[in-house]
Design an enzyme around this catalytic site. Structure first.
Site, PDB file in Angstrom:
ATOM      1  CE1 TYR A  40      40.080  40.025  42.393  1.00  0.00           C
ATOM      2  CE2 TYR A  40      39.392  38.626  44.193  1.00  0.00           C
ATOM      3  CZ  TYR A  40      40.000  39.768  43.737  1.00  0.00           C
ATOM      4  OH  TYR A  40      40.536  40.653  44.635  1.00  0.00           O
ATOM      5  CG  HIS A 130      38.768  46.661  43.501  1.00  0.00           C
ATOM      6  ND1 HIS A 130      38.564  45.481  42.838  1.00  0.00           N
ATOM      7  CD2 HIS A 130      40.042  46.599  43.953  1.00  0.00           C
ATOM      8  CE1 HIS A 130      39.667  44.745  42.879  1.00  0.00           C
ATOM      9  NE2 HIS A 130      40.573  45.407  43.544  1.00  0.00           N
TER      10      HIS A 130
END
Length: 329
Positions: A40, A130
């Site tokens: 991010y 993830h």
């Protein structure tokens, strides 16, 4: 490990200049679950917000639940993952996520310690894999071939899991989990010989247009919690989920916003939910979901909106042997 707070503050796509203030506001409002990830590219700002509130005495580190995922370094992955078109909410848990280029056992610890350093923390409450897919390691977050398809690694997520278990044993993380695993992959992990630490959650896309009924039932039957990302969904046939007449009707009945209805929908399914917002008003509003209850009829109507509409399809990885969305659920 303490239970994952039911509501968290998502930080995906939150700009670095905005996310520090969003984290501060969220903690002041009452969020205690924060969801972030290296990819991010705003973990430093998330860490600044957390440390600011700890220093002023607004919260203690042990009262926060911080989640992260192992991720890579380049912005290219952003274009492959859908952006939530509406603000989302998350509490102050700190989960982190392990990215696919770091699936080699030798790379896992370094990826985790890098995130800890960036977040200015000594440990994470939860660290997530993830995706079940390993990519070629290197500088690129999305290593692709001449056809634009992902270049897989020869890693197996069971071996990656062993390296994540070592993080728990070393005290770097309190618990570990997965994200975007289908039921077959989760079952394979749970049946792994010499499993030391089971996954505490499976973080998946979930909203009324993709209710994930079968996968949620499977996870909960195996005592694996579910965390919903993209809870505000997207568009289907020109209709955006937030504007759906059914949701609008339910919102009007309860005198709540569509976002509050969608958050409450997950909570009543015993699903954790991590919407995202950097707007102070929205952050507060999204936390005000514990003073009403959806009726059985409301829940049935919301579940009836299912269109199997998956937004996070990651199409450049469809060639991967572990691509999770070939399975029915």
């Amino acid at each position: 490990m303490e239970e994952i707070p039911v509501l968290g503050l998502g930080t995906w796509k939150a700009a670095p200049g905005e996310v520090t203030e969003a984290v501060k506001v969220a903690i002041d409002v009452g969020y205690r679950h924060l969801d972030c990830a290296y990819v991010y590219h705003n973990e430093n700002e998330v860490g600044v917000g957390i440390q600011s509130k700890i220093k002023e005495g607004a919260v203690r580190r042990e009262n926060l639940f911080i989640v992260s995922k192992i991720l890579g370094q380049q912005a290219g992955v952003h274009s492959q993952l859908p952006r939530a078109p509406w603000p989302c909410v998350c509490a102050s848990s700190l989960p982190l996520q392990l990215w696919c280029t770091c699936h080699k056992k030798s790379l896992v610890k370094a990826a985790c310690t890098r995130s800890l350093k960036t977040l200015k923390l000594d440990y994470l409450d939860l660290y997530l894999m993830h995706w079940p897919m390993g990519f070629k390691s290197g500088e690129a977050d999305l290593p692709v071939d001449h056809n634009g398809m992902i270049i897989p690694s020869d890693t197996d997520f069971l071996n990656t899991w062993e390296a994540m278990e070592n993080l728990v044993a070393a005290g770097l993380v309190r618990a570990i989990g997965v994200s975007n695993f289908n039921h077959q992959q989760l079952e394979r992990l749970l049946n792994k010989p010499n499993l030391r630490f089971k996954p505490v959650t499976n973080q998946i896309e979930c909203h009324p247009y993709l209710t994930q009924k079968n996968l949620i039932s499977f996870c909960q039957s195996r005592n694996v919690s579910v965390t919903a990302y993209l809870p505000f969904g997207g568009s289907s046939g020109g209709m955006h989920l937030m504007e759906d007449p059914t949701i609008q009707t339910i919102a009007q009945k309860h005198r709540k916003s569509a976002a509050q209805i969608l958050i409450r929908f997950q909570i009543q399914r015993n699903v954790r939910v991590i919407p995202k917002s950097v707007n102070p008003k929205r952050i507060l509003e999204n936390f005000q979901v514990f003073d009403f209850e959806l009726s059985e009829e409301d829940m049935t109507d919301l579940l009836g909106l299912d269109r199997n509409l998956r937004l996070s399809t990651f199409p450049i990885t469809e060639n991967h042997k572990d691509y999770p969305f070939r399975a029915e659920f």
